[in-house]
Write a protein that holds these residues in place. Sequence first.
Motif, PDB file in Angstrom:
ATOM      1  N   LYS A  41       0.830  -1.194   0.000  1.00  0.00           N
ATOM      2  CA  LYS A  41       0.000   0.000   0.000  1.00  0.00           C
ATOM      3  C   LYS A  41       0.875   1.258   0.000  1.00  0.00           C
ATOM      4  O   LYS A  41       0.627   2.207  -0.750  1.00  0.00           O
ATOM      5  N   ILE A  42       1.900   1.246   0.856  1.00  0.00           N
ATOM      6  CA  ILE A  42       2.759   2.425   0.981  1.00  0.00           C
ATOM      7  C   ILE A  42       3.538   2.649  -0.306  1.00  0.00           C
ATOM      8  O   ILE A  42       3.651   3.782  -0.799  1.00  0.00           O
ATOM      9  N   ARG A 101       1.042  11.693  -9.864  1.00  0.00           N
ATOM     10  CA  ARG A 101       0.226  12.890  -9.781  1.00  0.00           C
ATOM     11  C   ARG A 101       1.063  14.148  -9.958  1.00  0.00           C
ATOM     12  O   ARG A 101       0.671  15.079 -10.663  1.00  0.00           O
ATOM     13  N   SER A 104       1.793   6.642  -6.638  1.00  0.00           N
ATOM     14  CA  SER A 104       0.653   7.495  -6.972  1.00  0.00           C
ATOM     15  C   SER A 104       1.002   8.975  -6.831  1.00  0.00           C
ATOM     16  O   SER A 104       0.677   9.792  -7.692  1.00  0.00           O
ATOM     17  N   VAL A 105       1.706   9.300  -5.722  1.00  0.00           N
ATOM     18  CA  VAL A 105       2.094  10.701  -5.515  1.00  0.00           C
ATOM     19  C   VAL A 105       3.031  11.144  -6.637  1.00  0.00           C
ATOM     20  O   VAL A 105       2.893  12.249  -7.183  1.00  0.00           O
ATOM     21  N   ALA A 148       1.303   4.119  -2.751  1.00  0.00           N
ATOM     22  CA  ALA A 148       1.057   5.531  -2.457  1.00  0.00           C
ATOM     23  C   ALA A 148       2.198   6.382  -3.003  1.00  0.00           C
ATOM     24  O   ALA A 148       1.969   7.444  -3.590  1.00  0.00           O
ATOM     25  N   SER A 149       3.436   5.912  -2.830  1.00  0.00           N
ATOM     26  CA  SER A 149       4.581   6.667  -3.348  1.00  0.00           C
ATOM     27  C   SER A 149       4.485   6.798  -4.852  1.00  0.00           C
ATOM     28  O   SER A 149       4.715   7.868  -5.427  1.00  0.00           O
TER      29      SER A 149
END
Lengths: 546, 225
Positions: free
Chosen positions: B12-13, B23, B19-20, B16-17
């Motif tokens: 998950k983490i 973006r 995804s950031v 998230a990295s």
Amino acid sequence: MISKYRLFLLIFIPAALTLAAGMLLIQQKNRELSSRQFEAQLKSQWQLAALIAEDRDYQAELAGLYQKQGLRITLVGTDGQVLGDSAVSGPLEPHGDRQEIKQALAGRPAMAVRYSRSTGTHSIYYAEKLPDGRALRVAYPAAYYDAQSASLMDQALAGLVFSVAAVALFAFIISRRMSAMLASLSLAVKEAQDGGLDLPSFGNRDLDQALFALSSANRDLKLYSQENHNLRQRLEYILANINEGVLLLADDKILYHNRRAEEILNRRMPASLLDMRNQELMDLFSSFTAGRTGDLQFGDKTIMVSQTVSESRRLVMLHDVSDREKYSGYKSDLVGNISHELKTPLTLIMGASEVILKDADMPRTFLDKFLGAIYKNAHRINLLLDDLIFLHRLERIRESEPGPVNLGEIVDELKDLLGPVSKTVNYEFDPVAVRVHASHLVSLLTNLISNANKYSQGQSIEVQMRQSGGALEIRVADQGPPIPPAEHERIFERFYTVSKSRNRGESGSGLGLSIVKHIARIYKGRVSLEANPGGGNTFAVRLLEK
Amino acid sequence: MQLMERELADIKIKAASMSVTVREMYQEAIKALLNHETGLARRVVERDRLVDMYELEIDEMCLKFLALYAPKAMELRYVVAVLRFIVELERVADHSKAVCRQVLDFHCAALLPLLPDFESILTLTLRMTREATDSFFETDDQRHEAIIETDKKVGRLQKSLNSALAALIREDAGHIDGAVVLLNIVRRVERIGDHAKNIAELAPYVATGKVIRHREVQTDANIDH
């Protein structure tokens, strides 16, 4: 604590029960003993009677001998016929069917307790065979034995009552003393637990010492925990109020975070990294665990991160440097603006002077034109620098208490300062004195009025000054053209003269409205710009008097 | 069990990295495009490699997780969703890179003031990626409807932009180079919106197992998951 009564019962009941049981046992033994004695007595009476029965004229003698003792002696022949009886003088029915006689005749000594039909009393008998074959029987009335054992019983009962009473008294005294002692001991222990020094002495060295040790240990503990608490509070206070966000991480856990950390990250902190649901936060924390330091981007913030790792723990310090970043951008903009504003007139001055230098025989009319340009631009630079210095001063100083200044005087000063203006300026003001620095007020109004004078295409400017409840309301209205709403905010920025809607032919330093804004800020007031019904712009300023 | 949770959190983490990063890439691509910042555009192009690495790594982690723990229900759906999620993200990164390549090749900012819809299609799609990825990590199964609506709006904007660009070309043949570049960029941007929509549809799947995709062809028989 045990009450006095319970203590009493606690001592008394077992003691009384033991006593009663002991008495009962002794009584039992006594009875056995006395019945054995009675039996032995019967036997010895029998032997005495047997001696006499052998060689005398029995009937008369036996009667005389035993009448007084209550002992009855009966001689029975081998055939069961009564040969003589000490209690009954007449002839008696044959006694061969009597239990004890039957056995005695058969050769076995026997005892029996039963009702005697001959004397009409309960009797205890003992019978045995004499050497000549006859049977001799002795008997006591049962009442005799009963009286004996009853007196024994009475004695035992009296003893019991007496000793129970003694035990009760003893228990009462002990319980009273013990409960008093327990009460004072419990008081002393309580005092010792509070770490008090007022300890009673119990006259027992060990007990006194133990109490004292307990008391001093508790006192130390109390001091220590108080100190600990204070230290903790101080640390909490520091951590809650420093400007740095502090995070203590161990593996996935967030062991500690201060309030500032939540403010910087703009989020409530979960207890564990595993509970995070925000991708930016997860990304940031994975950067922490990867050991990254320095400026990290978090959303639109810049965070300076430093870390200390020891064993499995990671101390992360967060410092929000977004403002610093923003300020450095702003500063470079400002420097760029100022240099640009200075550069333009300077270029014109240099160009004009170069032409003059090169052409020595320039006609006077041209020379005047170039010199005029040089003077005009130098003047512009001068004005710009004046404004810059003034603005700098405004941004710097927190000035002193202003004296009251009359609005009428201000208007007179303004008229002098502005000199001849191309438009009509109409003043309307309350004839009062206000506590505002005269220089601030004059500067503010000059800027607003000359601004209107420069940019408005109308013929008049309305200036209004009203005092209301400790505040000074100033409105300066022109007749347009109106400034587009999109520019209403930006127009107060420094060097914002590049508006397309404004006539660039008139040049200002670009600092005028910025100065107005700063003065308003000094007086905790505000500036706003609105369109007025006359199709122009109204600048409204509100100053709170000092 | 503890180990399983831990590894799921790692996935998950990492996601998230990724995804950031993606973006940010898209956000910077937009900035590079609007202000014609070639330096920024170059950095975005370089960052695409990082995203590819993320994709490979997360892919590996997910497969390992599936093989080791044979997860059930929510965990299984989550890992499957992550596998889809990273593919969508990688596509968004690719499109951002392509936009930046166009910025590097051709100065197209001159035409932008003529196209008022252009900036709004960029902001809309950027907001969509932001909200879609947020909803994925928050397992928020309420937001996808709004994102699907926005996607429809993006489609309409694309159409109007296309006709505006065609009109520009008709008006002045000199605009043709810039217009072609912008047509390409608009297509890329619209695709990014699509990917954001796909991501938004993952959250309800993780939460309830419901498949939102292609509802028009779903029958009662194959809805059953």
